[in-house]
Write a protein that holds these residues in place. Structure first.
Motif, PDB file in Angstrom:
ATOM      1  N   LEU A   1      33.927  36.350  43.694  1.00 27.98           N
ATOM      2  CA  LEU A   1      34.007  36.416  45.158  1.00 27.98           C
ATOM      3  C   LEU A   1      33.851  37.855  45.648  1.00 27.98           C
ATOM      4  O   LEU A   1      33.190  38.109  46.671  1.00 27.98           O
ATOM      5  CB  LEU A   1      35.339  35.841  45.642  1.00 27.98           C
TER       6      LEU A   1
ATOM      7  N   LEU B   1      41.667  32.690  37.584  1.00 26.85           N
ATOM      8  CA  LEU B   1      41.760  33.351  38.886  1.00 26.85           C
ATOM      9  C   LEU B   1      41.088  34.725  38.853  1.00 26.85           C
ATOM     10  O   LEU B   1      40.446  35.135  39.827  1.00 26.85           O
ATOM     11  CB  LEU B   1      43.227  33.502  39.297  1.00 26.85           C
TER      12      LEU B   1
ATOM     13  N   THR C   1      38.129  33.488  53.337  1.00 25.91           N
ATOM     14  CA  THR C   1      36.797  33.989  52.995  1.00 25.91           C
ATOM     15  C   THR C   1      35.750  33.105  53.653  1.00 25.91           C
ATOM     16  O   THR C   1      35.801  31.880  53.539  1.00 25.91           O
ATOM     17  CB  THR C   1      36.605  33.987  51.458  1.00 25.91           C
TER      18      THR C   1
ATOM     19  N   MET D   1      37.340  34.194  39.062  1.00 24.14           N
ATOM     20  CA  MET D   1      36.936  33.764  40.396  1.00 24.14           C
ATOM     21  C   MET D   1      37.049  34.904  41.393  1.00 24.14           C
ATOM     22  O   MET D   1      36.177  35.076  42.268  1.00 24.14           O
ATOM     23  CB  MET D   1      37.821  32.591  40.841  1.00 24.14           C
ATOM     24  N   HIS D   2      38.096  35.696  41.263  1.00 25.53           N
ATOM     25  CA  HIS D   2      38.282  36.821  42.178  1.00 25.53           C
ATOM     26  C   HIS D   2      37.118  37.804  42.053  1.00 25.53           C
ATOM     27  O   HIS D   2      36.599  38.293  43.068  1.00 25.53           O
ATOM     28  CB  HIS D   2      39.599  37.530  41.879  1.00 25.53           C
TER      29      HIS D   2
ATOM     30  N   ARG E   1      35.371  38.550  53.860  1.00 28.92           N
ATOM     31  CA  ARG E   1      36.790  38.253  53.699  1.00 28.92           C
ATOM     32  C   ARG E   1      37.577  38.807  54.875  1.00 28.92           C
ATOM     33  O   ARG E   1      37.419  39.978  55.247  1.00 28.92           O
ATOM     34  CB  ARG E   1      37.309  38.837  52.384  1.00 28.92           C
TER      35      ARG E   1
ATOM     36  N   SER F   1      40.419  28.207  49.069  1.00 24.96           N
ATOM     37  CA  SER F   1      41.125  29.379  48.548  1.00 24.96           C
ATOM     38  C   SER F   1      40.588  29.761  47.173  1.00 24.96           C
ATOM     39  O   SER F   1      39.950  28.952  46.484  1.00 24.96           O
ATOM     40  CB  SER F   1      42.619  29.089  48.446  1.00 24.96           C
ATOM     41  N   THR F   2      40.863  30.996  46.788  1.00 25.41           N
ATOM     42  CA  THR F   2      40.437  31.462  45.462  1.00 25.41           C
ATOM     43  C   THR F   2      41.010  30.563  44.367  1.00 25.41           C
ATOM     44  O   THR F   2      40.321  30.225  43.396  1.00 25.41           O
ATOM     45  CB  THR F   2      40.896  32.916  45.242  1.00 25.41           C
TER      46      THR F   2
END
Length: 352
Positions: free
Chosen positions: A60, A53, A77, A56-57, A71, A41-42
């Motif tokens: 991605l 977060l 993902t 990281m978001h 995704r 997970s993120t």
């Protein structure tokens, strides 16, 4: 046991999401995550990489846009089938003006950013003149400060490869630039707050877009601000010619001379130090001065130069990394603007 990533660390001049993105890409290319495999997970990835977060978001999201990840809403993902091969060895050209010198600060810092990103991402960079045809086996092209006509001719010779212009906003290709209009406005506002109303500008009308944009921004902004009396000196290049030195001397000897000058480049600022001294004008007592670019020597001038620091290394790094993504995903298009930072030092002072 699911694969685990090592924490990343910030790098000077590189956004943290770019570091995280490259780290994850290398893990995929190295086989840590296989095509079709679902990633953690993120939140878990952010924890492993020791980033927020939000960071990281974004990493991605850009990997998804580059075709490395896919995704699926509510399911996670996944690595795409071609994702593991996205770090293949690429070869790109860096096309520069015939007059460009990588010994000067501007070109040196941009090249430093490009080569730094190239080393870390396994890209080979070949430097070629803008007016020549690049080697046939090039996957993409970076054009440094091209005019529209130069870019058009270069692309006609190079073929339909992904290309990015650095320092020029062109319609026929991707580009990354530093906001010259904002840069000049920051300088004018700084001088205005110090009480200056008679402001000069010494800058180029040469073929590079940076010079033209700064000169135009000064004229446009002063036209909207009637309290300011502009006093521009249009130069032919990035330094004063023998004909232009007497023109600047004449401007500085006028009864209503400028009390402050914005120099369109670092070498022009150095010339203004020299010409002001010959006119017996002390900086900043008699004449305030704002330059562009912030090499180490700027802080050791007498007095130290107030200047606009451009993120040159970051610009070069980002251009190379984004070009690599465009090579792997030809549909991508880049339009990106960075802003300069005003560094206030001793060459500007309140008007007495």
């Amino acid at each position: 046991m699911p694969p685990k990533l090592a924490a990343v660390h910030s790098r000077p001049g590189v956004a943290l999401y770019e570091v995280a993105k490259l780290h994850l890409r290398e893990a995929i290319a190295g086989g840590l995550f296989q095509p079709g495999q679902r990633l953690p997970s993120t939140q878990e990835l952010a924890k492993q990489l020791s980033v927020s977060l939000v960071t990281m978001h974004r990493a991605l999201k850009e990997l998804e846009e580059a075709g490395v990840l896919r995704r699926v809403q509510g399911n996670g993902t996944f690595v795409t089938e071609g994702g593991a091969g996205t770090l293949q060895k690429l070869r790109v050209s860096l096309a520069v003006q015939n007059t460009a010198s990588f010994a000067d600060y501007y070109h040196n810092r941009i090249l430093e950013g490009i080569t730094s990103a190239a080393r870390e991402s396994g890209v080979e960079v070949i430097i070629v003149p803008l007016n020549e045809t690049p080697p046939q086996r090039c996957d993409g092209h970076l054009l440094l400060n091209p005019t529209a006509a130069q870019a058009e001719r270069f692309l006609a010779r190079a073929g339909s490869k992904p290309s990015i212009a650095i320092g020029a906003q062109l319609t026929n290709m991707g580009w990354i630039d530093i906001d010259n209009n904002d840069m000049v406005i920051r300088a004018i506002n700084h001088l205005y707050m110090l009480g200056h109303r008679h402001i000069g500008f010494v800058g180029g009308d040469d073929e590079t877009s940076n010079s033209r944009d700064r000169y135009k921004a000064f004229a446009d902004h002063c036209a909207k601000w009637p309290e300011i009396t502009p006093c521009p000196l249009k130069t032919e290049s990035w330094q004063l010619t023998e004909k232009e030195v007497p023109k600047l001397q004449e401007i500085l000897q006028r009864k209503r001379r400028p009390t402050a000058i914005i120099a369109g480049g670092y070498y022009l600022a150095l010339e203004i130090y020299r010409v002001a001294a010959s006119a017996r004008l002390a900086i900043p007592t008699d004449l305030s001065l704002v330059g562009v670019d912030d090499p180490p020597s700027a802080g050791y001038l007498s007095p130290p130069l107030t200047t606009l620091r451009q993120p040159l290394s970051l610009t070069g790094q980002t251009a190379l990394l984004r070009l690599r993504e465009m090579v792997q995903n030809p549909g991508l298009r880049l339009r990106l603007v960075f802003q300069a930072e005003l560094i206030a030092r001793g060459s500007t002072a309140r008007l007495s």
